[in-house]
Design a protein around this motif. Sequence first.
Motif, PDB file in Angstrom:
ATOM      1  N   ASN A 162       5.000   7.452  10.055  1.00 16.92           N
ATOM      2  CA  ASN A 162       4.024   7.754  11.096  1.00 16.92           C
ATOM      3  C   ASN A 162       4.667   7.598  12.467  1.00 16.92           C
ATOM      4  OD1 ASN A 162       2.032   8.041   9.051  1.00 16.92           O
ATOM      5  ND2 ASN A 162       1.696   5.827   9.047  1.00 16.92           N
ATOM      6  N   ASP A 163       3.908   7.852  13.508  1.00 13.37           N
ATOM      7  CA  ASP A 163       4.445   7.734  14.863  1.00 13.37           C
ATOM      8  C   ASP A 163       4.868   6.307  15.195  1.00 13.37           C
ATOM      9  OD1 ASP A 163       4.060  10.420  15.297  1.00 13.37           O
ATOM     10  OD2 ASP A 163       2.144  10.163  16.346  1.00 13.37           O
ATOM     11  N   ASP A 164       4.252   5.322  14.516  1.00  7.03           N
ATOM     12  CA  ASP A 164       4.567   3.917  14.798  1.00  7.03           C
ATOM     13  C   ASP A 164       5.382   3.266  13.692  1.00  7.03           C
ATOM     14  OD1 ASP A 164       2.620   3.854  12.841  1.00  7.03           O
ATOM     15  OD2 ASP A 164       1.406   2.303  13.812  1.00  7.03           O
ATOM     16  N   GLY A 165       5.954   4.088  12.801  1.00  5.80           N
ATOM     17  CA  GLY A 165       6.799   3.543  11.752  1.00  5.80           C
ATOM     18  C   GLY A 165       6.307   3.890  10.363  1.00  5.80           C
ATOM     19  N   PRO A 166       6.932   3.335   9.335  1.00  5.61           N
ATOM     20  CA  PRO A 166       6.540   3.646   7.959  1.00  5.61           C
ATOM     21  C   PRO A 166       5.094   3.247   7.672  1.00  5.61           C
ATOM     22  CG  PRO A 166       8.648   2.498   8.017  1.00  5.61           C
ATOM     23  CD  PRO A 166       8.081   2.422   9.398  1.00  5.61           C
ATOM     24  N   ASP A 167       4.476   3.959   6.768  1.00  4.62           N
ATOM     25  CA  ASP A 167       3.104   3.667   6.344  1.00  4.62           C
ATOM     26  C   ASP A 167       3.109   2.326   5.614  1.00  4.62           C
ATOM     27  OD1 ASP A 167       0.723   3.497   4.750  1.00  4.62           O
ATOM     28  OD2 ASP A 167       0.427   5.643   5.019  1.00  4.62           O
ATOM     29  N   VAL A 168       2.631   1.287   6.279  1.00  2.00           N
ATOM     30  CA  VAL A 168       2.719  -0.069   5.739  1.00  2.00           C
ATOM     31  C   VAL A 168       1.918  -0.218   4.452  1.00  2.00           C
ATOM     32  CG1 VAL A 168       2.127  -2.479   6.175  1.00  2.00           C
ATOM     33  CG2 VAL A 168       3.228  -1.126   7.959  1.00  2.00           C
ATOM     34  N   ASP A 169       0.768   0.411   4.377  1.00  2.00           N
ATOM     35  CA  ASP A 169      -0.042   0.312   3.152  1.00  2.00           C
ATOM     36  C   ASP A 169       0.704   0.914   1.971  1.00  2.00           C
ATOM     37  OD1 ASP A 169      -2.081  -0.933   4.527  1.00  2.00           O
ATOM     38  OD2 ASP A 169      -3.218   0.910   4.853  1.00  2.00           O
ATOM     39  N   ALA A 170       1.374   2.044   2.205  1.00  2.00           N
ATOM     40  CA  ALA A 170       2.148   2.670   1.134  1.00  2.00           C
ATOM     41  C   ALA A 170       3.316   1.779   0.717  1.00  2.00           C
ATOM     42  CB  ALA A 170       2.651   4.039   1.577  1.00  2.00           C
ATOM     43  N   VAL A 171       3.999   1.185   1.690  1.00  2.00           N
ATOM     44  CA  VAL A 171       5.116   0.290   1.392  1.00  2.00           C
ATOM     45  C   VAL A 171       4.630  -0.903   0.576  1.00  2.00           C
ATOM     46  CG1 VAL A 171       6.837  -1.265   2.400  1.00  2.00           C
ATOM     47  CG2 VAL A 171       6.452   0.994   3.407  1.00  2.00           C
ATOM     48  N   ALA A 172       3.527  -1.504   1.009  1.00  2.00           N
ATOM     49  CA  ALA A 172       2.989  -2.675   0.306  1.00  2.00           C
ATOM     50  C   ALA A 172       2.620  -2.341  -1.129  1.00  2.00           C
ATOM     51  CB  ALA A 172       1.776  -3.216   1.062  1.00  2.00           C
ATOM     52  N   ALA A 173       1.965  -1.197  -1.326  1.00  2.00           N
ATOM     53  CA  ALA A 173       1.555  -0.811  -2.675  1.00  2.00           C
ATOM     54  C   ALA A 173       2.763  -0.581  -3.572  1.00  2.00           C
ATOM     55  CB  ALA A 173       0.687   0.445  -2.607  1.00  2.00           C
TER      56      ALA A 173
END
Length: 433
Positions: A162-173
């Motif tokens: 995303n504009d502010d970095g990797p999709d954290v929810d996707a990384v966590a999952a």
Amino acid sequence: MTSAPSPLADLSPDALRTAHAEFSAAYETLRSCGLKLDLTRGKPSAEQLDLSNDLLHLPDGAYRDAAGTDLRNYGGATGLPELRAIFSDAVQVPTAQLLALGNASLTVMHDVIVQALLHGVPGGERPWGAQPISFLAPVPGYDRHFTICERYGIRLIPVPLNDDGPDVDAVAALLAADDSIKGMWCVPVYSNPSGAVYSEEVVRALVSLPAAPDFRLFWDNAYAVHHLTDERPAPFDVLTLAAEAGNPDRPLVFASTSKVTFPGAGVAFVGGSPANVEWMLHNLSAQSIGPDKLNQLRHAQFLRDADGLSAHMEKHRAILEPKFDAVSRIFEKRLAPYGAGAWTAPKGGYFVSLDVLDGCAKRAVQLAADAGIAVTPAGATFPYGDDPRDANIRIAPTFPPLTELETALDGLCTAILLAEAELLLANGIADEA
């Protein structure tokens, strides 16, 4: 006063056929020009390289560091302290935890992964190579990062950027579901190719998420000092943030002077926690008796200090800013009226990310190549060259002279418009059938 063109997708079948005929004629004219232009790689231009020509006359007869060490001889595995101090602030790594090595950070990243495969990393129970290994790959991303993993059979798992970095929810999952994940590629400032800058919230999440003790963030600060505007994102002190989160060994920080001075004769840096640095030095002891410290000395003499580094990068900006402005100007003129693309306007770095109509990127790149305009292969910004939408094209505007860049961009726009008109026309015919 003529009316503005309508977006291609909104045209009637007859109007679309007319537009296709116009684009085809423009493309044939383009092909007849006999162009030979290259937008494939993000290399510094000759004008940028000239900024560092004084390096060729350095060091100026000196061959000892501030401590009196003879830099012509073996030793000094950590690299020249004076140069490490210059870059310490730029990458937010304490000088004592920052190593200055050979000329390419890509080589250092490659070697760190190989050592981890063979021997494991601090906190791990066994070598990475003794188990199935996966890496998270924010996309669109840097193809050479992907190539290292592909070379050694490390499975790459795409994660939206995303504009502010990797999709954290996707990384966590993914981390929660797959214990084979041992690493993640990160370009936190001016990501390649989108120019995204990670937010503090995202960085804090990445160093805090539950993961295996031997999970590593490959924190590539390739563009930390490569600004195109007066708005300067401060580099993150990711080591301190990781330590505060209880995961001090998670980040491995990389950088280089490749796009600061001479890519063929620069200096690479790597930093980390004390445990990671000790691990890297132990591995290096079997590989080398010290880096090219004379090259490091000439860089220290040339750049002088952190202010000298900033002043030097302002000279780069003066050359590059008009080229990035040209990308936005030409795309706005040629593509925007037809709704034929969406592109980033990065505030630093070396690339622009362009998304065209789904299913058109490969065709547009091929059309451009047939007209003498080489563009990075469509799909290169995704693992295994597989862009599921076939939409992303990486634009590398830095190397050509401005006039050649403008010609190449204009020709690429002609190829994109023709590719999109072809696809829409084919889909419309199929729908009618």
